[in-house]
Design a protein around this motif. Structure first.
Motif, mmCIF file in Angstrom:
data_model
loop_
_atom_site.group_PDB
_atom_site.id
_atom_site.type_symbol
_atom_site.label_atom_id
_atom_site.label_comp_id
_atom_site.label_asym_id
_atom_site.label_seq_id
_atom_site.Cartn_x
_atom_site.Cartn_y
_atom_site.Cartn_z
ATOM 1 N N ALA A 17 28.635 51.973 23.993
ATOM 2 C CA ALA A 17 29.581 52.416 22.965
ATOM 3 C C ALA A 17 30.629 53.366 23.503
ATOM 4 C CB ALA A 17 28.819 53.082 21.816
ATOM 5 N N GLY A 18 30.416 53.861 24.730
ATOM 6 C CA GLY A 18 31.332 54.851 25.289
ATOM 7 C C GLY A 18 31.239 56.180 24.567
ATOM 8 N N MET A 19 30.016 56.548 24.207
ATOM 9 C CA MET A 19 29.795 57.723 23.361
ATOM 10 C C MET A 19 29.071 58.823 24.118
ATOM 11 S SD MET A 19 27.406 57.960 19.967
ATOM 12 C CE MET A 19 25.960 58.330 20.941
ATOM 13 N N ARG B 272 25.315 52.107 9.069
ATOM 14 C CA ARG B 272 24.797 53.441 9.395
ATOM 15 C C ARG B 272 25.250 53.908 10.767
ATOM 16 N NH1 ARG B 272 24.106 52.027 4.731
ATOM 17 N NH2 ARG B 272 22.381 52.765 3.415
ATOM 18 N N HIS B 273 25.568 52.968 11.666
ATOM 19 C CA HIS B 273 26.205 53.345 12.918
ATOM 20 C C HIS B 273 27.676 53.675 12.681
ATOM 21 C CE1 HIS B 273 23.476 51.577 16.333
ATOM 22 N NE2 HIS B 273 23.109 52.779 15.949
ATOM 23 N N ILE B 274 28.326 52.862 11.886
ATOM 24 C CA ILE B 274 29.753 53.031 11.648
ATOM 25 C C ILE B 274 30.050 54.358 10.951
ATOM 26 C CG2 ILE B 274 31.707 52.064 10.351
ATOM 27 C CD1 ILE B 274 30.455 49.271 10.939
ATOM 28 N N ILE C 139 33.371 52.442 14.035
ATOM 29 C CA ILE C 139 33.575 50.997 14.112
ATOM 30 C C ILE C 139 33.969 50.568 15.521
ATOM 31 C CG2 ILE C 139 36.025 50.997 13.450
ATOM 32 C CD1 ILE C 139 35.268 48.535 11.650
ATOM 33 N N ASP C 140 34.675 51.442 16.254
ATOM 34 C CA ASP C 140 35.060 51.089 17.621
ATOM 35 C C ASP C 140 33.834 51.025 18.529
ATOM 36 O OD1 ASP C 140 37.714 50.927 16.926
ATOM 37 O OD2 ASP C 140 38.184 52.977 17.545
#
Length: 251
Positions: A212-214, A11-13, A20-21
């Motif tokens: 996550a760098g998001m 659910r994150h991917i 996925i990264d």
């Protein structure tokens, strides 16, 4: 990433912004959580569920009956146990694939200097002003992002302090260590249980974004929650060029 991990974190991917990264970065990250109580409980559980590869949990207290109204990582059966051990059991029950380091000790300056140095993100879930200042000083010294939360009665606040960015204030810019400050404790003033859950969940939210760098973080803002009216307010914050912590470090 193995098939079971792809399924666990699917659910994150599926999120375009995360993917996925982002999940791979989270799984390789190390989070340091100071405090395993009201704020630390949801933080620890959400970070574990999200698959943060290594989580270090620091607290010197034991589980008490009065904690169970809000500290959701603990149970009646674990009253008297160290909070870090109780929380680690809960975290690993959710996700046995992660590494949890449970340290029953005070988060003093010496310990923090060692622990912060190896972390990717630090989450301050402590309940006293002196510890918050010590955590901030260590984060500034080692250039680590800090996600700091606090809650009392019906009120909560959240800030992200990331002095890797020259425009970011540190915690002491907003709450100077030498300012007159009245210490408040849940044991004296009480706390509405979902308030710590709200702030703790948002701490995990901001920490996962950093790992996550998001997207953009709350850096440069203080988020304030009023549980009586169930509303949020935001106050802009700026680096203090005379700050006794980060200005001295910059020089």
């Amino acid at each position: 990433m193995q098939d079971d991990a792809l399924l666990r974190y699917s659910r994150h991917i599926l999120l375009e912004e995360f993917g996925i990264d982002g999940q791979a970065r989270v799984s390789a990250a190390h989070a340091l959580v100071i405090g395993a109580g009201g704020l630390g409980s949801p933080v620890a559980l959400y970070l574990a569920a999200a698959g943060v590869g290594r989580i270090t949990l620091v607290d010197d207290d034991t589980v008490d009956l009065t904690n169970l109204q809000r500290q959701i990582a603990h149970t009646s059966a674990r009253i008297g146990q160290p909070k870090v051990a109780s929380a680690a059991d809960a975290m690993l029950a959710i996700n046995p694939t992660i590494e949890v380091e449970a340290l029953r000790q005070r988060a003093d300056a010496v310990a923090l200097d060692r622990l912060v140095a190896t972390a990717d993100v630090v989450l301050d879930c402590s309940d006293n002003f002196a510890t918050r200042q010590a955590v901030n000083a260590a984060c500034v010294a080692h250039g680590k992002p800090l996600v700091a939360g606090a809650a009392i009665r019906f009120d909560g606040q959240l800030g992200v302090y990331d002095t890797r960015d020259e425009s970011s204030p540190c915690y002491a810019c907003v709450f100077p260590a030498d300012a007159e400050f009245e210490e408040t404790r849940c044991a004296v003033l009480g706390v509405f249980a979902p308030v710590v859950g709200t702030i703790g969940a948002l701490q995990a939210h901001e920490a996962l974004k950093l790992m996550a760098g998001m997207g953009a973080s709350l850096m440069g803002q203080l988020l304030m929650f009023d549980g009586r009216r169930t509303c949020f307010d935001t106050m802009r914050t700026a680096r203090d060029p005379q700050c006794q912590v980060c200005a001295r470090r910059a020089r």
